[in-house]
Scaffold this motif. Structure first.
Motif, PDB file in Angstrom:
ATOM      1  N   VAL A 279      29.659  44.496  40.164  1.00  0.00           N
ATOM      2  CA  VAL A 279      31.132  44.656  39.956  1.00  0.00           C
ATOM      3  C   VAL A 279      31.669  43.378  39.058  1.00  0.00           C
ATOM      4  CG1 VAL A 279      33.515  44.975  40.644  1.00  0.00           C
ATOM      5  CG2 VAL A 279      31.228  46.039  41.735  1.00  0.00           C
ATOM      6  N   GLU A 280      32.061  43.607  37.970  1.00  0.00           N
ATOM      7  CA  GLU A 280      32.510  42.593  37.068  1.00  0.00           C
ATOM      8  C   GLU A 280      33.857  42.447  37.039  1.00  0.00           C
ATOM      9  OE1 GLU A 280      33.426  41.879  32.409  1.00  0.00           O
ATOM     10  OE2 GLU A 280      31.635  42.906  32.888  1.00  0.00           O
ATOM     11  N   GLN A 281      34.686  43.589  37.414  1.00  0.00           N
ATOM     12  CA  GLN A 281      36.324  43.761  37.734  1.00  0.00           C
ATOM     13  C   GLN A 281      36.430  44.729  38.503  1.00  0.00           C
ATOM     14  OE1 GLN A 281      39.739  44.827  34.532  1.00  0.00           O
ATOM     15  NE2 GLN A 281      38.592  42.761  34.021  1.00  0.00           N
ATOM     16  N   ILE A 282      37.477  44.544  39.389  1.00  0.00           N
ATOM     17  CA  ILE A 282      37.896  45.672  40.216  1.00  0.00           C
ATOM     18  C   ILE A 282      39.349  45.396  40.872  1.00  0.00           C
ATOM     19  CG2 ILE A 282      37.268  44.106  42.540  1.00  0.00           C
ATOM     20  CD1 ILE A 282      36.159  46.464  43.876  1.00  0.00           C
ATOM     21  N   GLN A 283      39.913  46.664  40.802  1.00  0.00           N
ATOM     22  CA  GLN A 283      41.339  46.821  41.168  1.00  0.00           C
ATOM     23  C   GLN A 283      41.262  47.274  42.453  1.00  0.00           C
ATOM     24  OE1 GLN A 283      43.860  50.335  40.440  1.00  0.00           O
ATOM     25  NE2 GLN A 283      45.235  48.922  39.357  1.00  0.00           N
ATOM     26  N   LEU A 284      42.224  46.437  43.309  1.00  0.00           N
ATOM     27  CA  LEU A 284      42.366  46.534  44.860  1.00  0.00           C
ATOM     28  C   LEU A 284      43.637  47.036  45.337  1.00  0.00           C
ATOM     29  CD1 LEU A 284      40.255  43.393  45.648  1.00  0.00           C
ATOM     30  CD2 LEU A 284      39.587  45.661  46.070  1.00  0.00           C
ATOM     31  N   PHE A 285      43.738  47.696  46.405  1.00  0.00           N
ATOM     32  CA  PHE A 285      44.827  48.053  46.941  1.00  0.00           C
ATOM     33  C   PHE A 285      45.084  47.291  48.486  1.00  0.00           C
ATOM     34  CE2 PHE A 285      47.213  50.927  49.893  1.00  0.00           C
ATOM     35  CZ  PHE A 285      48.547  51.070  49.251  1.00  0.00           C
ATOM     36  N   PHE A 295      46.186  44.960  42.614  1.00  0.00           N
ATOM     37  CA  PHE A 295      45.988  43.968  41.889  1.00  0.00           C
ATOM     38  C   PHE A 295      44.461  43.931  41.362  1.00  0.00           C
ATOM     39  CE2 PHE A 295      45.334  42.487  46.127  1.00  0.00           C
ATOM     40  CZ  PHE A 295      44.256  42.016  46.153  1.00  0.00           C
ATOM     41  N   THR A 296      44.219  43.322  40.278  1.00  0.00           N
ATOM     42  CA  THR A 296      42.684  43.264  39.867  1.00  0.00           C
ATOM     43  C   THR A 296      42.521  41.904  40.076  1.00  0.00           C
ATOM     44  OG1 THR A 296      43.473  44.967  38.286  1.00  0.00           O
ATOM     45  CG2 THR A 296      41.149  43.707  37.768  1.00  0.00           C
ATOM     46  N   LEU A 297      40.735  41.660  40.399  1.00  0.00           N
ATOM     47  CA  LEU A 297      40.078  40.565  40.305  1.00  0.00           C
ATOM     48  C   LEU A 297      38.824  40.763  39.289  1.00  0.00           C
ATOM     49  CD1 LEU A 297      39.774  39.472  43.947  1.00  0.00           C
ATOM     50  CD2 LEU A 297      41.182  38.456  42.234  1.00  0.00           C
ATOM     51  N   ASP A 298      38.855  39.681  38.469  1.00  0.00           N
ATOM     52  CA  ASP A 298      37.427  39.703  37.768  1.00  0.00           C
ATOM     53  C   ASP A 298      36.549  38.641  38.222  1.00  0.00           C
ATOM     54  OD1 ASP A 298      37.983  37.152  36.488  1.00  0.00           O
ATOM     55  OD2 ASP A 298      39.038  38.077  34.866  1.00  0.00           O
ATOM     56  N   SER A 299      35.247  38.654  37.868  1.00  0.00           N
ATOM     57  CA  SER A 299      34.249  37.925  38.348  1.00  0.00           C
ATOM     58  C   SER A 299      34.459  36.426  38.440  1.00  0.00           C
ATOM     59  CB  SER A 299      33.021  38.235  37.908  1.00  0.00           C
ATOM     60  OG  SER A 299      32.864  37.921  36.401  1.00  0.00           O
ATOM     61  N   THR A 300      35.388  35.815  37.672  1.00  0.00           N
ATOM     62  CA  THR A 300      35.634  34.287  37.686  1.00  0.00           C
ATOM     63  C   THR A 300      36.489  34.201  39.116  1.00  0.00           C
ATOM     64  OG1 THR A 300      37.771  34.465  36.554  1.00  0.00           O
ATOM     65  CG2 THR A 300      35.971  34.158  35.273  1.00  0.00           C
ATOM     66  N   LEU A 301      36.969  34.963  39.638  1.00  0.00           N
ATOM     67  CA  LEU A 301      37.800  34.863  40.929  1.00  0.00           C
ATOM     68  C   LEU A 301      38.921  33.949  40.596  1.00  0.00           C
ATOM     69  CD1 LEU A 301      35.215  35.002  43.739  1.00  0.00           C
ATOM     70  CD2 LEU A 301      36.132  36.973  42.506  1.00  0.00           C
ATOM     71  N   TRP A 302      39.127  33.708  39.378  1.00  0.00           N
ATOM     72  CA  TRP A 302      40.310  32.637  38.883  1.00  0.00           C
ATOM     73  C   TRP A 302      41.789  33.312  39.007  1.00  0.00           C
ATOM     74  CZ3 TRP A 302      40.188  29.518  33.692  1.00  0.00           C
ATOM     75  CH2 TRP A 302      41.050  28.712  34.051  1.00  0.00           C
ATOM     76  N   SER A 303      41.717  34.458  38.068  1.00  0.00           N
ATOM     77  CA  SER A 303      42.893  35.007  37.898  1.00  0.00           C
ATOM     78  C   SER A 303      43.159  36.104  38.589  1.00  0.00           C
ATOM     79  CB  SER A 303      43.023  35.571  36.355  1.00  0.00           C
ATOM     80  OG  SER A 303      41.919  36.304  35.981  1.00  0.00           O
ATOM     81  N   ILE A 304      44.499  36.466  38.810  1.00  0.00           N
ATOM     82  CA  ILE A 304      44.861  38.030  39.524  1.00  0.00           C
ATOM     83  C   ILE A 304      45.630  38.743  38.353  1.00  0.00           C
ATOM     84  CG2 ILE A 304      46.361  38.744  41.266  1.00  0.00           C
ATOM     85  CD1 ILE A 304      45.657  36.637  43.087  1.00  0.00           C
ATOM     86  N   LYS A 305      45.328  39.554  38.204  1.00  0.00           N
ATOM     87  CA  LYS A 305      46.016  40.346  36.950  1.00  0.00           C
ATOM     88  C   LYS A 305      46.686  41.672  37.377  1.00  0.00           C
ATOM     89  CE  LYS A 305      42.404  38.640  33.739  1.00  0.00           C
ATOM     90  NZ  LYS A 305      41.294  39.359  32.851  1.00  0.00           N
ATOM     91  N   GLY A 306      47.896  41.860  36.948  1.00  0.00           N
ATOM     92  CA  GLY A 306      48.789  43.096  37.083  1.00  0.00           C
ATOM     93  C   GLY A 306      48.958  43.370  38.697  1.00  0.00           C
ATOM     94  N   LEU A 307      49.480  42.130  39.157  1.00  0.00           N
ATOM     95  CA  LEU A 307      49.756  42.364  40.657  1.00  0.00           C
ATOM     96  C   LEU A 307      51.403  42.931  40.903  1.00  0.00           C
ATOM     97  CD1 LEU A 307      49.625  41.496  43.681  1.00  0.00           C
ATOM     98  CD2 LEU A 307      50.666  39.387  43.016  1.00  0.00           C
TER      99      LEU A 307
END
Length: 387
Positions: A279-285, A295-307
């Motif tokens: 998994v490179e990117q995942i949207q979570l509830f 929100f969405t996490l990518d594999s850097t675990l640095w940014s939180i997107k679309g929260l």
């Protein structure tokens, strides 16, 4: 999107440096020293701090940056740009003039470069700067800072300006730094973590496999029977898959599998897992009590997107605006608490000597069969409980 928007994207930093005792006087002094100033003649851009309440206000005398225990302000970057077609048109005119004055002779390479620099400078002097920037929230007590952009160029400009004026040096909270500084690990696990990368400027890419593994483990964790997550103040939370997931090979490669709906995409995603993709990117509830987050996490675990956080009523008065801000910070910290708990759970298993014979073996069974462990045992979120 800004931190205060309905769909926020931001990167996280840690400020490990000690702070002065008179914090708020220090912050106001440094913000004023680095406040935004108009772009000077001959320069392409200018940058500086502006008020949280007014993007175009560069004064901090009324402590608009002081929001409860948080520091909040904007970072403004004005940039002059010359459209490529406009530059091309003026260069053609400059070359034509040169040929008229030199018996039709074309300019040399050196002359062309001088003409380009002169033309660009002339056009920049006529151009109006375009305002841009992002919002910044800093929690001195918790030592984190959020920057409302994911642009590497904007982050670079901010860091240079912030470090120059504050003499503080934020650390990006990507996978390894997050694990090293915010997660409580024993010395043996810390040593194991630090042995995985050489550190330095290559740590982000070298340790990215850890992000792939965490996001894949998180999908596995979600599909197993498990207890609710225990958050501060005796609150409980539950985590579920969202409606978007991207898988790829951790070691590189252009092939990516994008799954956009749970109903008919998980079969494709599981096939990708069996082919070695992770998994490179995942949207979570996330649901914590009555609060729901997406929100969405990518594999850097640095940014939180679309929260997306719980809806807030619009602020009718200034005091309502501050209250609304503090409520939003509560929402963000609730998300951070859940993520810290999940990442700590993963790291305790990943850095344990029984990883390969324990969790990894169960995950391989899950990848191959799509089923939970054969004994159907509940997955505990306790720190020392077996998987």
């Amino acid at each position: 999107m800004p931190i205060q928007s309905s769909s926020a994207s931001f990167v996280r930093y840690l400020l490990p440096d000690p702070l002065p005792g008179d914090l708020w006087s220090y912050v106001e002094e440094k913000l004023n020293a680095g406040r935004f100033r108009e772009c000077e003649e001959g320069l392409e851009w200018s940058a500086g701090f502006t008020s949280w309440d007014d993007f175009f206000e560069d004064s901090f005398e009324y402590s608009t940056h002081h929001k409860g225990e948080y520091v909040a302000f904007h970072f403004r970057v004005d940039q002059k740009k010359v459209p490529a077609m406009v530059l091309k048109q003026h260069m053609r005119e400059a070359i034509r003039k040169h040929r008229d004055e030199n018996g039709g002779k074309w300019p040399s390479r050196h002359q062309r470069q001088e003409m380009l620099e002169t033309t660009q400078a002339m056009l920049l002097s006529r151009a109006f700067p375009k305002p841009g920037g992002f919002d910044v929230v800093w929690s001195p007590s918790a030592r984190w800072m959020l920057l409302g952009t994911t642009s590497s160029k904007m982050l670079e400009i901010f860091m240079e300006h912030f470090e120059k004026h504050f003499r503080l040096y934020p650390l990006p909270l990507f996978h390894v730094n997050w694990a090293s500084h915010l997660i409580e690990l024993d010395e043996r696990r810390k040593d194991s973590l630090h042995s995985m990368t050489s550190g330095g400027i290559r740590a982000l890419e070298e340790g990215r496999f850890l992000g792939y593994e965490f996001l894949t483990w998180l999908w596995f964790f979600i599909e197993q029977p498990h207890e609710l997550l225990g958050l501060p103040q005796d609150r409980k939370a539950e985590i579920h898959l969202g409606e978007r997931m991207i898988l790829s090979l951790p070691q590189g490669g252009k092939e990516r599998i994008v799954c956009t709906t749970q109903a008919n995409a998980l079969h494709e995603a599981r096939t990708a897992l069996r082919q070695g993709k992770r998994v490179e990117q995942i949207q979570l509830f996330l649901r914590a009590g009555d609060n729901e987050y997406l929100f969405t996490l990518d594999s850097t675990l640095w940014s939180i997107k679309g929260l997306k956080t719980p809806k807030q009523p619009p602020a009718a008065r200034e005091e309502d605006a501050d209250g609304r801000f503090l409520e939003r910070m509560y929402f963000l910290e609730e998300v951070f608490s859940a993520l810290n708990l999940l990442y700590e759970r993963f790291l305790r298993e990943r850095l344990d000597s029984s990883w390969e014979s324990g969790t990894l073996k169960l995950m391989q069974h899950w990848i191959e069969t799509g089923k939970e462990p054969e004994d159907g045992a509940t997955v505990s979120t306790g720190q020392d409980a077996p998987f």
